[in-house]
Motif scaffolding. Structure first.
Motif, PDB file in Angstrom:
ATOM      1  N   LYS A   8     -30.337 -21.575   3.193  1.00  0.00           N
ATOM      2  CA  LYS A   8     -29.613 -20.399   3.814  1.00  0.00           C
ATOM      3  C   LYS A   8     -27.940 -20.727   3.674  1.00  0.00           C
ATOM      4  O   LYS A   8     -27.111 -19.745   3.814  1.00  0.00           O
ATOM      5  N   LYS A   9     -27.490 -22.032   3.499  1.00  0.00           N
ATOM      6  CA  LYS A   9     -26.232 -22.494   3.584  1.00  0.00           C
ATOM      7  C   LYS A   9     -25.836 -23.083   2.285  1.00  0.00           C
ATOM      8  O   LYS A   9     -26.553 -24.055   1.536  1.00  0.00           O
ATOM      9  N   SER A  27     -25.137 -14.173  -1.696  1.00  0.00           N
ATOM     10  CA  SER A  27     -24.830 -13.590  -0.329  1.00  0.00           C
ATOM     11  C   SER A  27     -25.570 -12.398  -0.343  1.00  0.00           C
ATOM     12  O   SER A  27     -26.187 -12.201   0.764  1.00  0.00           O
ATOM     13  N   THR A  32     -25.276 -17.762   3.174  1.00  0.00           N
ATOM     14  CA  THR A  32     -24.178 -18.174   3.736  1.00  0.00           C
ATOM     15  C   THR A  32     -23.321 -18.751   2.471  1.00  0.00           C
ATOM     16  O   THR A  32     -24.130 -19.930   1.752  1.00  0.00           O
ATOM     17  N   ARG A  74     -20.152 -12.908   4.322  1.00  0.00           N
ATOM     18  CA  ARG A  74     -20.788 -14.187   4.326  1.00  0.00           C
ATOM     19  C   ARG A  74     -20.285 -15.129   3.223  1.00  0.00           C
ATOM     20  O   ARG A  74     -20.837 -16.315   3.062  1.00  0.00           O
ATOM     21  N   THR A  76     -17.287 -17.376   2.141  1.00  0.00           N
ATOM     22  CA  THR A  76     -16.047 -17.739   2.817  1.00  0.00           C
ATOM     23  C   THR A  76     -15.311 -18.794   1.935  1.00  0.00           C
ATOM     24  O   THR A  76     -15.869 -20.080   1.558  1.00  0.00           O
TER      25      THR A  76
END
Ligand SMILES: NC(=O)c1ccc[n+]([C@@H]2O[C@H](COP(=O)([O-])OP(=O)(O)OC[C@H]3O[C@@H](n4cnc5c(N)ncnc54)[C@H](O)[C@@H]3O)[C@@H](O)[C@H]2O)c1
Length: 392
Positions: A8-9, A27, A32, A74, A76
């Motif tokens: 997820k990350k 995304s 993320t 999402r 960054t």
């Protein structure tokens, strides 16, 4: 929107043509994404471009505005890799330079725990060469997206000799959850697509260099008769002659100058001249108001012979790849259909034409030219002799 993603990350390193597309894919699937590039202004530009892509999707009704905002939110941008704490997977899409990529992975090893997966989007470097020097080489894997990453379903997964099997299966299921079509390939030059597709370009250029037909006639044969979406010359102009030539040269060199992969002088001259294709306004074609000028000779007999010759080379290469245990038959077929939009898989096509006919075309070309690039591969000869395709 999927919430059950394996990873997820994520971090994407490199916000160029591929990196920003990969960030979009991740995304869109709900992950993320930390986005890092040494060129901070480049990240800003890449995100502005992505905003425009999202806006177009909204205008076309393919995406709801709130969802497009979420997708952008999402992602960054980060100005230091240290900020990517907690990421489960890194996808590296920086410039194709072995030293830069090695330095990056070694730095990331100091920053991220041993179970963070390191994926490289390299097109031409071996995964082994990037794993060298890592404390945990089992975490490194090739995840090769196709351009544009958001639109092309194919992703080649390339484990090195050291990659952990659970990393391969984890990445495969993750990419499938994201709606991609992953295939697994050995760590071998060009992987699947960039190896097998060399014949599409190379044999088209041989036919042109031998004076048999012009680029527009060859493209007409491949698209009108063969049903390929784009002919080889228009496609090379679209990709960029410089990029296409450097892939050919890299695959040829890495296969120890195997004649099947020998690059073409006509393409080298275009590169030297700076006629790189669509982006410079001239390549194999000239362009008027953005369109290629094309006046093919629509001769069915000539067109069929061109198509058969190029297909024979493509099928021979596909069988050579299977003979080298590069990938499974199923993955080979998926790769050429989903990665480069071939109308059908090459082995399926071979069955339609008949392996004996393909063998005869290659034998005639070998006999006539003496050029080793036409050597029929062992698997093709066995197929004809035994009456069936047997892959051990
Ligand atoms: N372009 C394609 O069609 C394509 C397709 C598949 C794979 N690839 C591979 O993907 C990778 C990226 O290709 P691209 O076309 O996006 O290149 P690109 O030149 O568009 O982008 C590369 C980005 O990496 C950044 N960069 C360079 N060194 C860096 C570093 N040390 N740390 C952080 N950022 C750094 C650059 O500033 C640039 O923004 C290459 O390995 C390439 O072989 C490209």
């Amino acid at each position: 929107m999927k919430n059950d993603l394996t990873f997820k990350k994520t971090i994407v390193v490199g916000a160029g043509a591929m990196g920003i597309g990969i960030a979009q894919v991740l995304s869109q699937a709900g992950a993320t994404v930390f986005l890092y590039d040494i060129d901070l202004a480049g990240v800003k530009k890449a995100l502005e471009k992505l905003e425009k892509v999202m806006e177009r999707l909204v205008v076309k009704g393919r995406l709801e505005r709130p969802e497009s905002r979420e997708i952008l939110k999402r992602i960054t941008p980060i100005e230091a890799l240290e900020k990517a704490e907690g990421a489960q997977v890194v996808i590296e899409a920086i410039s194709e330079n072995i030293e830069l990529k090695r330095d990056l992975f070694q730095r990331l090893e100091d920053l991220l725990p041993a179970d963070t997966i390191f994926a490289t989007n390299t097109s031409s470097l071996s995964i082994a060469s990037l794993a060298k020097g890592l404390n945990h080489p089992e975490r490194l894997i090739g995840i090769h997206f196709f351009n544009p990453a958001a639109l092309m379903p194919l992703v080649e997964i390339i484990p090195s000799m050291a990659t952990g099997p659970e990393i391969v299966s984890g990445c495969k299921s993750w990419l499938t959850q994201m709606g991609k079509s992953p295939v697994v390939a050995k760590d071998s030059p060009g992987f699947i697509v960039n190896r097998v597709a060399r014949a599409f370009y190379g044999e088209a250029m041989n036919i042109y260099e031998e004076g048999i037909a012009s680029p527009d006639t060859i493209d007409w044969a491949m698209t009108s008769i063969g049903k390929f979406k784009m002919g080889p010359f228009l496609l090379m102009d679209f990709i960029g002659q410089d990029i296409n030539y450097s892939v050919s040269e890299s695959v040829w060199t890495q296969f120890y100058f195997e004649p099947r992969f020998r690059p073409n002088i006509s393409q080298k001259r275009l590169v030297e001249q700076g006629w790189l294709g669509r982006k410079t306004g001239r390549g194999f074609y000239t362009y008027e108001k953005g369109s290629a000028v094309s006046n093919p000779i629509k001769d069915e007999a000539l067109g069929n012979s061109i198509l058969e010759r190029i297909l024979a080379l493509l099928i021979n290469e596909a069988l050579s790849a299977l003979g080298d245990r590069l990938c499974t038959l199923e993955d080979l077929e998926t790769a050429m259909v989903k990665g480069v939009n071939y109308p059908i898989g090459l082995i399926e096509w071979a069955k339609k034409i008949g392996p004996d006919k393909i063998l005869q075309i290659l034998k005639d070309l070998l006999d006539h030219t003496g050029d080793g690039r036409y050597r029929p591969t062992a698997l093709l000869k066995d197929w004809v002799t035994k009456g069936k395709l047997e892959i051990k």
